[in-house]
Structures are given as C-alpha cells and as structure tokens.
Design an enzyme around this catalytic site. Structure first.
Site, PDB file in Angstrom:
ATOM      1  N   TYR A  54       0.832  -1.206   0.000  1.00  0.00           N
ATOM      2  CA  TYR A  54       0.000   0.000   0.000  1.00  0.00           C
ATOM      3  C   TYR A  54       0.864   1.253   0.000  1.00  0.00           C
ATOM      4  CZ  TYR A  54      -3.206   3.676   1.342  1.00  0.00           C
ATOM      5  OH  TYR A  54      -3.916   4.847   1.372  1.00  0.00           O
ATOM      6  N   GLY A  61      -6.686   4.920  -0.616  1.00  0.00           N
ATOM      7  CA  GLY A  61      -8.040   5.002  -0.082  1.00  0.00           C
ATOM      8  C   GLY A  61      -8.896   3.860  -0.582  1.00  0.00           C
ATOM      9  N   HIS A  84      -5.767  15.849  -5.158  1.00  0.00           N
ATOM     10  CA  HIS A  84      -6.096  16.182  -3.778  1.00  0.00           C
ATOM     11  C   HIS A  84      -5.950  17.686  -3.492  1.00  0.00           C
ATOM     12  CE1 HIS A  84      -6.212  11.948  -3.368  1.00  0.00           C
ATOM     13  NE2 HIS A  84      -6.073  11.893  -2.054  1.00  0.00           N
ATOM     14  N   ASN A 197      -0.216  13.049   4.218  1.00  0.00           N
ATOM     15  CA  ASN A 197      -0.817  12.359   5.356  1.00  0.00           C
ATOM     16  C   ASN A 197      -0.330  12.929   6.668  1.00  0.00           C
ATOM     17  OD1 ASN A 197      -2.721  10.170   5.322  1.00  0.00           O
ATOM     18  ND2 ASN A 197      -1.336   9.119   3.912  1.00  0.00           N
ATOM     19  N   ARG A 286     -15.688  38.129  41.672  1.00  0.00           N
ATOM     20  CA  ARG A 286     -15.169  37.250  42.723  1.00  0.00           C
ATOM     21  C   ARG A 286     -14.624  35.931  42.173  1.00  0.00           C
ATOM     22  NH1 ARG A 286     -19.166  34.582  46.624  1.00  0.00           N
ATOM     23  NH2 ARG A 286     -20.501  36.198  45.725  1.00  0.00           N
TER      24      ARG A 286
END
Length: 513
Positions: A54, A61, A84, A197, A286
């Site tokens: 891969y 993907g 992309h 990535n 306060r």
C-alpha cells in the site's frame, strides 16, 4: 538569522513559532539525512518486488486494491497531489501555511516515511526562500491528514499551482522556484502520499493558539483586576490560602496575577457602606480566578497533547526500521481536534465573564457610584453604551464558535474513510475565537481604565497607573464627551494584541504567570 535544525526526534513549539512567524531558517541534521536514506532503501526494495504494498505499488483510499505497474507509479504520485489539491475558499494565513509545511518536514525527517533526502531538502529550501503555497480554507476533514491543504503545499514543490513570494505577491509556483534556484521535485513511489498524510495544519494552528492564549489569559487577569479596582471591590478573595484549599494550578496563578496588579491600591475595599453595603462582590468579579484558571489548566492539557504530537511521525503507511511498511491510523486527528475544541469552549467562557464585568461598570445601579455608561454628561452623552453592544456581539459569536467541530463526522472516500476528526475546522474556528477574545478583553480594558480615572480622589495601584499611562500613550483616550469610538477600540485592541498591556504591568509587578 535564527536557524532551526530538524532531526529525527520531532521538534518543539518554540521552533514551530520561530519558523511560522519569525521566518527562521531550516536545516536538516546529518542524522535526519541518514535516516531518510535508510528508509528510502527499504521503499526502493519493496517497489522492486511483485507483491503489492500500500502506498508504494497500489492505489489509495478506496482504490487501494489496484496494483500499479512500475511505469505508472511516478504518474500515480503526481496524480494524488494534483487531484487532492482541491481546496476552496479564502486563503489560509501565511503563518499557518508555514507551520504546516515545517511540521510536514518534521515528520518526513523522522525516517519513517520513505521520502528521499532530496525531497526533504527541497521542502526546507522552499521554506527558506520565503515561498508560501496558496492553501484554501476548506478541504480538510482532519483524517488521512489535512489532505487538501497539504496537497496544495506538495503541488508547489512540484512547481505547480500558485504560491506567495517573499514580496507577498501571488504568482505561479514554478516561477518562484526558478527565481530561487530550486528544482521542482519529481515524485517517486510513496512520496506523494507521504507529503499529504498528517495532522500538520491543525497542530501548527494549535501551537500558535496556545502561544496567543497564554498572553491573552494574562491580559484578562489584568483587566479583571482593573475592573475589581474600579468597582471598589475586595481583593481578599485573591488570598493564596483560599486558593490553596482548591489547588487547581491555573486558579492559583490567575489569583496571584490579580493580587500583584492590585498591590498598593487605594480603591480596593473602599466600600460605600452608607448607601450600598457590600459583603462580597458579584461572581464575575469574585470568581474571575476560578474561570480564568480553568482555562489555564485546559491550555496545560492542550500543550501536553501538542508536545506528544510534535514528537510523533504521522504518516500512512510508515516505514519501520525492521523493513516493514505498515498501514496504520495515526493520521486521525482526534487527539488534536478535541483540545482545539476544548480551548474554544474555555475562550468563550473567558469572554463571557469579561463582558459581564464590563456591563457592571456601565450600569449605575451596580457600579457603586460611577456615572451611567461612564458618560461625561449622561443623556447628552452615551458613553460606552455601544462599546458594550459590540462586546456582547463578540461574546455571542464566541459561543457559536465554541460548538465542537470534533463532535461531527462525515464519511468520505466511498465509505473507506467513514469516521473523521474535523480537526482542521476546529483549528480554523479557534483562530477566529482568539481574535474575538482579544477584542473583548480590549473593551474591558477600555472601560476599566476609564472607570478608574473617574474615581476622583482615590489612588489606584501602581500597576494600574502604569497600565493606564501605557494605554493612553498607545492612543486610547480617557474620559470625556462622546467622540468617534471605533478608533479608540481599535487602538485598545492593538495594545492588548501586541502584548503592551502585559509589558506595562510587568514593569511594575515583575513577571506574571
């Protein structure tokens, strides 16, 4: 010029800010170059084998099942970057893009990505040349990394797309690289994927947000103290022994800051007991240390998450020293997204309590003797009435920005990427929230300093006097008839944003937390 050396073991928040905002020069260590070369040898060996791996010899993907032949792999890496780089919307700020680029280089230099040393060197060269790729607001879901933003940066490394030059002019990236003497990269197996990535965009914005919020929380402690003083409140609630019995570190730090500002004040505990006896101050006064302190502790947690992410190598797949190339889910942005959202919630609450204090200064029924709206001639003059409207509008927007982005997820990539972090969106809205919080604190500063000056015959604390003198020198006018108010508010905003308020007070008190 300051130089940041990138090694294999991550980087620091200070280095990120030096590169992003200070244009520090970037160099790769010999250790990093050696690690890059070793990891690349592993990728080259796997690329030569017939078995699919891969990211090296497959698609990505939902398309990961396709084995890519050697003659198409360079095209595959180019194509993933081009396809992309699909962002839309306004340009992202230069500092955010530089942080993103530097952090991607940090992971590449770890030796776990399989990128060639020459590609890493080109990344450093582009940063050093002051070339900033055009990155757009929308395109990241915060999972599989900040894909579209990182792709636009990778596209510039290839000599494609648009980038901003050192002169601030946007031009074709290829022209800018040529003028700087930088050869565009020709991507090989895994390199396109490795450049995309990562959580680099959201992490860079987190680091800068923490730096900005650190200064802003100190400013808010100062303005809270000024308001307490202007309302003739009591500083007894700031006693360290009270905060020691509820030992949240941030709470103690904020209380100590306020006490330091109020040291020597002639206004605190100056109760008007004959007309409005008071036993205690309102919550917004306060409980200021408790609210600001909780925000400080939230920042401490966020800084811990950021430090872990800075030490990480975020990529998929990763190249392990034993020769394996393994898929993983480390690119998921959830750890960063959660703290980005948490900071937006804390910032909204700090803005909310500051606005309540400002409103109290302007209301004659609750301000203990101050004129309505701090006006010169109430009725003829409106004073700061509409300044508080502006502050209230900012607070309302802060509350909308506090809605968590990380609680959402939307599936993508044909349901392969079916759960995402939305961390980029969390980072983008936090930047807006910090801008708005700065304006809110500036309006409280404007109101509180004016109110103190209207307490005629009473002597403010030395630190308060220093703050008032500095803000007046910065162009923020004091009490008087109505005038065009926007320039005063803008000057107060710039004064807080620059750190001028903290510097003026610390000149008297010494360093504050």
């Amino acid at each position: 010029m300051h130089t940041v050396v990138v090694g294999t073991s991550g980087t620091t928040a200070e280095d990120v800010i030096a590169v992003a905002r200070g244009n520090a020069r970037v160099e790769l260590s010999g250790e990093a170059l050696d690690a890059l070369a070793r990891a690349r040898e592993i990728v080259d060996a796997l690329a030569a084998k017939p078995e699919p791996v891969y990211g090296v010899s497959t698609g990505f993907g939902a398309l990961a099942s396709r084995h890519i032949s050697p003659e198409l792999r360079a095209q595959l890496q180019r194509n993933i970057v081009r396809s992309h780089a699909a962002g839309m919307g306004p340009r992202v700020e230069r500092e955010a893009v530089r942080a993103l680029m530097f952090l991607r280089l940090k992971t590449v230099a770890s030796g776990f990505t399989g990128v060639r040393p020459s590609v890493a060197q080109t990344m450093a060269d582009v940063l050093n040349a002051g070339i900033t790729p055009v990155v757009h607001e929308y395109g990241s879901l915060g999972c599989s990394g900040d894909l579209a933003p990182l792709s636009h940066c990778a596209l510039a490394l290839m000599g494609e797309g648009d980038a901003e030059g050192p002169d601030g002019v946007v031009r074709p990236a290829g022209e800018l690289l040529a003028e700087a003497g930088i050869e565009p990269v020709e991507l090989r197996e895994k390199e396109g994927l490795a450049l995309l990535n990562g959580t680099d965009g959201m992490l860079g914005m987190l680091i800068m947000a923490l730096a900005d919020l650190g200064k802003l929380y100190t400013s808010a402690d100062i303005t809270a103290a000024l308001t307490l003083e202007a309302l003739l409140g009591t500083e007894k609630v700031l006693a360290p022994e009270l905060h020691a019995i509820r030992p949240h570190p941030g709470q103690g730090a904020s209380a100590a800051n306020m006490a330091a500002v109020l040291e020597g004040s002639g206004l605190v505990r100056h109760f008007q007991e004959e007309t409005a006896p008071r036993v205690q101050d309102a919550y917004s006064v306060r409980c200021a240390p408790q609210v600001a302190g909780a925000g400080r502790d939230t920042m401490a947690h966020a800084a811990l998450v950021a430090s872990r992410e800075l030490a990480s190598a975020v990529d998929n797949p990763v190249v392990l020293p034993d020769g394996r190339v393994e898929s993983n889910g480390n690119f998921h942005g959830a750890p960063v997204a959660y703290v980005l959202d948490f900071l937006a919630i804390a910032a909204a609450d700090l803005g909310s309590i500051a606005e309540r204090r400002t409103d109290r200064l302007l209301d004659k029924n609750r301000s203990h003797g101050l004129p309505p709206f701090l006006a010169d001639d109430a009725g003829v003059d409106s004073g700061l009435m509409i300044a508080q409207y502006t502050q209230a509008a900012l607070v309302s927007e802060m509350k909308r920005l506090a809605v968590p982005a990380s609680a959402d997820s939307i599936p993508s990539s044909a349901m392969q990427e079916d759960h995402v972090s939305m961390g980029w969106s969390a980072a983008r809205k936090l930047r807006t929230a910090i801008d708005n919080l700065t304006r809110i604190v500036a309006i409280e500063l404007y109101a509180a300093t004016r109110a103190i000056e209207l307490r005629h015959g009473l002597t403010p604390a030395p630190a308060s006097r220093a703050a008032i003198a500095a803000v007046r020198e910065a162009g923020v006018e004091g009490p008087g008839p109505d005038r065009f108010l926007a320039p005063d508010l803008a000057a107060a905003d710039a004064f807080v944003r620059s750190g001028g308020l903290v510097a003026a007070v610390e000149a008297v008190t010494g360093p504050l937390a």
